[in-house]
Design a protein around this motif. Sequence first.
Motif, mmCIF file in Angstrom:
data_model
loop_
_atom_site.group_PDB
_atom_site.id
_atom_site.type_symbol
_atom_site.label_atom_id
_atom_site.label_comp_id
_atom_site.label_asym_id
_atom_site.label_seq_id
_atom_site.Cartn_x
_atom_site.Cartn_y
_atom_site.Cartn_z
ATOM 1 N N ALA A 77 0.911 -1.288 -0.203
ATOM 2 C CA ALA A 77 -0.025 0.020 0.131
ATOM 3 C C ALA A 77 0.751 1.259 -0.028
ATOM 4 C CB ALA A 77 -0.974 0.066 1.218
ATOM 5 N N LEU B 194 -1.854 -1.036 -4.718
ATOM 6 C CA LEU B 194 -3.309 -1.043 -3.889
ATOM 7 C C LEU B 194 -4.057 -2.440 -4.177
ATOM 8 C CD1 LEU B 194 -5.008 2.276 -3.845
ATOM 9 C CD2 LEU B 194 -2.864 1.683 -2.438
ATOM 10 N N SER C 7 -1.866 -5.219 -2.042
ATOM 11 C CA SER C 7 -2.262 -5.051 -0.628
ATOM 12 C C SER C 7 -3.713 -5.421 -0.252
ATOM 13 C CB SER C 7 -2.058 -3.387 -0.327
ATOM 14 O OG SER C 7 -2.490 -3.063 0.977
ATOM 15 N N PRO D 83 -5.239 4.803 -0.595
ATOM 16 C CA PRO D 83 -4.202 4.202 -0.069
ATOM 17 C C PRO D 83 -4.360 4.777 1.910
ATOM 18 C CG PRO D 83 -3.482 5.730 -1.681
ATOM 19 C CD PRO D 83 -5.126 5.715 -1.702
ATOM 20 N N LEU E 204 -6.831 2.353 3.068
ATOM 21 C CA LEU E 204 -6.321 1.018 2.993
ATOM 22 C C LEU E 204 -5.313 0.503 4.312
ATOM 23 C CD1 LEU E 204 -6.261 -1.940 2.047
ATOM 24 C CD2 LEU E 204 -4.668 -0.870 0.176
#
Length: 485
Positions: free
Chosen positions: A385, A390, A393, A418, A421
Amino acid sequence: MKTYFKLYKKLVVALLLLSGIAFTSCENNEDLNIAPETTVSDKDIFKTPARIEGLVNGIYKAFKGASLYGGRFLLYQDQRGEDFINITANNFTGYESWNNSYSSGSNDINNLWGSAYSAINNANILIEGLAINQGVITEEKAKQYIGEAKLVRALSYYSLIISYGQPYNKDAGASKGVPLRLKAETGAANNNLARSSVAEIYKQILKDLDEAEAALPQSYATADLNTTRAHVSTAIALKTRVYLTMNNWTKVIEEAVKLAPQAQAPFSTTASDVKHTLQPDITVLFSSNYATVESIFSIPMSSLDSYTGQSSIAYIYNTNLEYYLNPTGILGDAQWRTTDKRRDLTRTVSGKQYFKKYAKPSPFLDYIPVIRYSEVLLNYAEAAAKTGNLALSANLLKAVHQRSDASYAFAPTVLSDPNQLIDAILKERRIELLGEGFRGPDLLRNLQTLPAKGDSKLQTPAVTPSDANYIFPPANTELATNKLY
């Protein structure tokens, strides 16, 4: 050196043998075949393979100290966060860590310091001794033993530096850390040693882990040994933790991809002899099988070698119920639903939720987890991330979470942003790794305030990164004997 190093050589080597043979040189800790030897002199300690193996086991035994990875170190680190509420205000069961009120004279501070440096010194004795006494065991076996010693030394120094040193990310490691002792000590001659910088400690940790990876075996003969003795995957997995602590995202990914080469679930290892993967039912790891391929490194307990009473993390959490789970902490977060299988690792008593990841009754035979494959995946997820991948991740995060709550769906906005997350990953660490010693280190590596917490009976205020008690104070045993600290 410190008082725990003030030993004559004969006493040191005899104690190493006695402590070492009780740990885990074979799968069944109760069925060891190395006879105790109490009168071996220092000049003879490396003369037979059995005695050398006793020294290797002694390294693990020291690492298993009650105040280190016998369990209490995990307790100290978790209590710095906000997910547990203390009930007893008992200094002997981690209250000073929960309350951020340690002093240099605190038992926990001195016991942790002493246990870590004892493990380090045991490793140093073996490394030096094998270099001098060549030919007693095969070159390959000597290489393996040195690799095991370096891994234990690295993890002991990591435990020290995240506790007593400023976070690496505060100033790229420029702050003073702890004394870096890399020579075998059997007396007090070298007590005085200035502290190395935090960066220098991390450099040595990574050097040891790199060299351990090159020296360790791919696997052992049994699943129990693959869990309780260091092998190649152990060194790789621990490097993902160390690099994560340093915000070195590229290196986290470089190491993690060795263990999780696929870009999507099930993220099982294919490159090493031990095929690491997530155990389908997390409760198995903490109840019926401590040696699944998810458990990369754990500390074993047996009826002949376990901790009782206040030395045991299981006693503190689950038998004596000294902490309950904070209802406004991760327990109350919407990411941890009541249908999540990890809720089975808690229990309700008088309306409060208590932690039972370590649930065996006395004599408390729960293995203590040092690193699991789920942590590696979460380390990888955070680094992915941070570097903009992404999709990867999110896949890693979902693999860990949906193992225990298959129907849970993260909101698309969480997986595509981001910041959201990373926040979800940090929450997942608090759920998945609860009680395994991660909350305090995660707060410190991110330079976050240690949160205020408590209930109507006991409270503790927040601690900011600029406060003196943000890190542990040095141990009195060191201050009294090391004039250069």
